[in-house]
Motif scaffolding. Structure first.
Motif, PDB file in Angstrom:
ATOM      1  N   TYR A   1       1.066  -0.762   0.312  1.00 24.78           N
ATOM      2  CA  TYR A   1      -0.036   0.047  -0.094  1.00 24.78           C
ATOM      3  C   TYR A   1       1.071   1.168   0.004  1.00 24.78           C
ATOM      4  CZ  TYR A   1      -2.350   3.829   2.438  1.00 24.78           C
ATOM      5  OH  TYR A   1      -2.926   5.042   2.956  1.00 24.78           O
ATOM      6  N   PHE A   2       0.723   2.320  -0.655  1.00 23.19           N
ATOM      7  CA  PHE A   2       0.952   3.498  -0.631  1.00 23.19           C
ATOM      8  C   PHE A   2       0.469   4.880  -0.886  1.00 23.19           C
ATOM      9  CE2 PHE A   2       2.885   7.004  -2.242  1.00 23.19           C
ATOM     10  CZ  PHE A   2       4.417   7.610  -1.745  1.00 23.19           C
ATOM     11  N   GLY A   3       0.331   5.535   0.368  1.00 25.37           N
ATOM     12  CA  GLY A   3      -0.697   7.053   0.321  1.00 25.37           C
ATOM     13  C   GLY A   3      -0.095   8.387   1.025  1.00 25.37           C
ATOM     14  N   SER A   4      -1.185   9.014   1.618  1.00 30.20           N
ATOM     15  CA  SER A   4      -0.898   9.982   2.673  1.00 30.20           C
ATOM     16  C   SER A   4      -1.211  10.013   4.160  1.00 30.20           C
ATOM     17  CB  SER A   4      -1.224  11.117   2.214  1.00 30.20           C
ATOM     18  OG  SER A   4      -2.545  10.958   2.046  1.00 30.20           O
ATOM     19  N   ALA A   5       0.087   9.604   5.144  1.00 26.53           N
ATOM     20  CA  ALA A   5      -0.890  10.216   6.007  1.00 26.53           C
ATOM     21  C   ALA A   5      -0.267  11.401   7.072  1.00 26.53           C
ATOM     22  CB  ALA A   5      -0.136   8.746   6.617  1.00 26.53           C
ATOM     23  N   GLN A   6      -1.029  11.307   8.322  1.00 30.20           N
ATOM     24  CA  GLN A   6      -0.562  12.329   8.753  1.00 30.20           C
ATOM     25  C   GLN A   6       1.262  12.300   9.496  1.00 30.20           C
ATOM     26  OE1 GLN A   6      -4.033  13.640  10.594  1.00 30.20           O
ATOM     27  NE2 GLN A   6      -3.577  15.079  11.648  1.00 30.20           N
TER      28      GLN A   6
ATOM     29  N   ILE B   1       2.609  13.337   4.820  1.00 29.76           N
ATOM     30  CA  ILE B   1       4.514  12.231   4.686  1.00 29.76           C
ATOM     31  C   ILE B   1       3.311  11.580   3.800  1.00 29.76           C
ATOM     32  CG2 ILE B   1       5.484  13.253   6.353  1.00 29.76           C
ATOM     33  CD1 ILE B   1       5.741  10.339   8.128  1.00 29.76           C
ATOM     34  N   ALA B   2       4.835  10.878   3.186  1.00 24.42           N
ATOM     35  CA  ALA B   2       4.413   9.624   2.450  1.00 24.42           C
ATOM     36  C   ALA B   2       4.077   8.139   3.760  1.00 24.42           C
ATOM     37  CB  ALA B   2       5.210   8.976   1.488  1.00 24.42           C
TER      38      ALA B   2
ATOM     39  N   GLY C   1      12.839  14.638  -0.623  1.00 28.11           N
ATOM     40  CA  GLY C   1      12.762  14.938  -0.569  1.00 28.11           C
ATOM     41  C   GLY C   1      12.193  14.438   1.038  1.00 28.11           C
ATOM     42  N   VAL C   2      10.570  14.007   1.319  1.00 32.75           N
ATOM     43  CA  VAL C   2       9.206  14.468   1.902  1.00 32.75           C
ATOM     44  C   VAL C   2      10.268  12.473   2.649  1.00 32.75           C
ATOM     45  CG1 VAL C   2       7.927  15.159   0.618  1.00 32.75           C
ATOM     46  CG2 VAL C   2       8.107  12.641   0.668  1.00 32.75           C
TER      47      VAL C   2
ATOM     48  N   GLN D   1      -1.670  15.766  -0.684  1.00 35.88           N
ATOM     49  CA  GLN D   1      -1.290  16.328  -0.116  1.00 35.88           C
ATOM     50  C   GLN D   1      -0.059  16.365   0.500  1.00 35.88           C
ATOM     51  OE1 GLN D   1      -4.716  14.903   3.042  1.00 35.88           O
ATOM     52  NE2 GLN D   1      -4.484  13.269   1.104  1.00 35.88           N
ATOM     53  N   ILE D   2       0.668  14.831   0.368  1.00 31.38           N
ATOM     54  CA  ILE D   2       2.008  15.221   1.130  1.00 31.38           C
ATOM     55  C   ILE D   2       2.808  15.864   0.543  1.00 31.38           C
ATOM     56  CG2 ILE D   2       4.112  13.006   0.708  1.00 31.38           C
ATOM     57  CD1 ILE D   2       2.279  10.879  -0.171  1.00 31.38           C
TER      58      ILE D   2
END
Ligand SMILES: [Zn+2]
Length: 674
Positions: free
Chosen positions: A152-157, A166-167, A274-275, A451-452
């Protein structure tokens, strides 16, 4: 939506001038042959369940599930009306968007005539893989479609800086519901694996492979998934936010998976390399990398083709739809027949264009005045929690101050978002239907990944407005109640306070309690993952949680199958706290007013408890019950009633239950957290 918990809604407190016309609990639902102190669930709703069998297309049924299905009739009317007019609507308008989407879905003739053709471009991309480099490109292409194979790959706080997004990556890529399905060695689990292999084989045959190739492909899928499952955390481990907290820089993630080029991946996903990047399960990524290097390319092609077929099947022609239904809904879930096509199309529109459809839905069903009243009600239940914290005997002053500070920052969201999603980049046509589904899925990916690297947008919603559910998000410290849950039997503007406080009240209290369950209590007022407890208070909190876990460990749901107390702990702490908070608020609502009348001989206090027993009156197919016990952090309906009530003295008093009755847990094992 791992961090987000379950169910909730709200009460309208009815004005006393309408008291005469308010309806109360339904005495006709009560099974009078059952004793309230033996099995309150059976007493409160047993007659309704006996007289209202689960409809063939459903796997759970109660007055609440019935209300959720009736809600789809409202959406159905909206979509039928919109579709009839949408051909003339302006391009890019909401009407055109949802009208065309629904029309393409309903055009079953076109869908069936096209067979597997709509996914040919995706299939070709997978079947054309020759080298490891192509493999990575194919994985990316599928991930844009939200086919998460294998990760799974997505955004998260960021749990250490919740204002920032962040990613995030975690385990995925399994066709069975949960990792334990691959390892349990009881007869039923072995049978399920066999049925899964047969299902994968049948699907490959539908996709044009001969019997031998299809059977070999299914064995390959099973082997690769078993490896991935073995490296995945269990559902209990996943409930611990510290177990999934591994923030890294891309270069460090790269070291975990030498065979996968993360720089290329980020470039393809249009992300800044760089994130910060949270790897929930480093062990899983290593297993992914091992298979990447060791498994033959042919196996990977098979594996990826399977997951594409699995995700696309419900949107393709009838043979694919039927095959997918037969395994996932019928064998695993226990459904007897498919929902009618219109209902599946309503659900699909809600899934991919939910805030466009939801905008129409709230215009029709949810007046702004309702929002204000609900906000007021949530405020009252938050006040009950404040009183509760202040008077707790087991918690010290320091921790209490922190708990109160956290409670003060709770952000309730009610009904629908203030700002709607912008779907202008989504290209919807009147067919082929799969193209629309794929567009919806690609939009969801873009909408998430954009959002990342940015500050968190607090206006976003994790559920669509018509959804009959609610959630708590610990990183935003928010409780969210979509318009679709504000319906009878949980809430009714024309019902008595006992009915509303006993129906939606515990649901509201439940969501609030999630901020202070074994998971939520690990987050501070600003959503940061941090310990705000004194050592001794935390120890006592854990001891009290262990009591609840042990209680639920003891519930045997069917022969040999027991609830897993640690899996359902957060939800059960939520129910226990929710009932108490709602009851406190209910008692307060009666202060200074004439005592409400008895109904059919039941006192107002008894009505409160009967209301919860009737709202939660779930009948459930054995297959779904089994799947819930193995995978779902929620207990089954029966124990969401009998579980908290058997710990709750005001319930026992209201019904005159005595020591030794099944609904009275003995003092030394009685649980109370909040
Ligand atoms: Zn919950």
């Amino acid at each position: 939506m791992r961090l987000i918990a379950a169910l909730l809604a709200v009460i309208f407190t009815a004005s006393s001038t309408f008291a005469e016309s308010l309806h109360g609990i339904d005495p006709n639902d009560i099974n009078r042959t059952a004793k309230p102190c033996d099995d309150f669930f059976e007493f409160a709703n047993g007659k309704w369940r006996a007289e209202n069998p689960i409809p063939p297309s459903m796997v759970r049924w109660s007055k609440r599930w019935e209300a959720g299905e009736k809600n789809k009739d409202v959406l159905h009317t909206i979509l039928e009306e919109t579709t009839a007019k949408s051909a003339n609507a302006a391009a890019g308008s909401t009407e055109r968007l949802i009208g065309d989407y629904y029309a393409a879905c309903m055009d079953e003739k076109q869908v069936n005539a096209q067979g597997i053709n709509p996914i040919e471009p995706e299939l070709k991309a997978v079947r054309a893989i020759k080298a490891r480099d192509d493999l990575q490109k194919a994985i990316i292409r599928l991930q844009e479609l939200r086919v998460f194979a294998p990760f799974y790959f997505g955004s998260a706080q960021d749990p250490h800086n919740p204002a920032q997004v962040i990613a995030d990556t975690g385990s995925a890529g399994l066709g069975l519901p949960e990792r334990d399905y691959y390892f349990k060695d009881d007869e039923k689990s072995k049978e399920t694996r066999q049925k899964y292999v047969e299902h994968v084989t049948a699907t490959f045959k539908l996709a044009g492979h001969d019997e031998k190739t299809a059977a070999a492909a299914a064995e390959t899928v099973m082997r690769m998934e078993t490896g991935l499952a073995g490296a995945s955390l269990t559902n209990v481990e996943l409930r611990d936010p510290y177990a999934t907290d591994h923030k890294m820089k891309l270069a460090d993630v790269q070291k975990l998976t030498p065979g996968f080029q993360w720089n290329d991946y980020f470039k393809a996903m249009k992300l800044d390399s760089g994130v910060d990047f949270n790897v929930q399960e480093p062990k899983f990524l290593k297993e992914f990398d091992r298979q990447l290097r060791e498994a033959p390319i042919g196996d990977w092609k098979t594996y990826l083709e399977w997951h594409l077929l699995r995700v696309a099947s419900p949107s393709l022609s009838e043979p694919f739809v039927k095959q997918s239904f037969a395994f996932y809904n019928q064998y695993l879930g226990g459904a007897r027949e498919m929902k009618p096509r219109w209902k599946r199309c309503v659900e699909s529109t809600d899934q991919y264009l939910g805030e466009a459809l939801g905008k129409k839905y709230v215009e029709k069903t949810f007046p702004p005045a309702a929002k204000a009243r609900i906000q007021e009600l949530v405020k009252n239940i938050l006040l009950a929690m404040q009183d509760d914290i202040k008077t707790l005997t087991w918690m010290g002053e320091d921790t209490k101050q922190k708990a109160l500070a956290k409670l003060a920052t709770f952000n309730p969201k009610v009904g629908y978002p203030d700002k709607w999603k912008d779907y202008s980049s989504v290209k919807i046509t009147r067919g082929p239907f799969w193209y629309n589904v794929a567009e919806g899925r690609r939009f969801a990916t873009r909408d998430d990944l954009q959002q990342i690297g940015k500050p968190v947008d607090r206006g976003r919603w994790g559920m669509t407005p018509p959804t009959s559910n609610a959630y708590y998000n610990p990183l935003l410290n928010e409780i969210v109640f979509p318009a679709g849950i504000l319906l009878p039997p949980l809430f009714d503007v024309n019902a008595s306070d006992a009915v509303n406080y006993g129906g939606i009240g515990p649901v509201i209290g439940h969501e609030i309690s999630h901020g202070f369950d074994d998971q939520g209590a690990k987050y501070g007022a600003d959503g940061r993952l941090q310990n705000w407890w004194t050592e001794s208070d935390n120890k006592e909190f854990e001891r009290r949680g262990a009591c609840v876990a042990k209680q639920f460990d003891g519930y045997e749901v069917e022969g040999g199958l027991k609830h897993n107390g640690r899996l359902v702990l957060g939800e059960s702490i939520g129910d226990l706290g929710g009932v108490k908070l709602a009851y406190m608020a209910f008692l307060k609502s009666m202060e200074g007013k004439p005592r409400p009348p008895d109904v059919d001989g039941f006192t107002p206090e008894q009505q409160f408890f009967i209301s919860w027993g009737q709202s939660r009156g779930d009948a459930i197919r054995p297959e779904t019950q089994r799947q819930m016990v193995l995978t779902d952090p929620h207990p089954i309906g029966k124990y969401r009633v009998n579980g908290p009530f058997s710990n709750f003295e005001p319930f026992q008093k209201a019904f005159g239950c005595k020591e030794g009755d099944p609904m009275v847990r003995q003092q030394e094992v009685r649980c109370e957290v909040w």
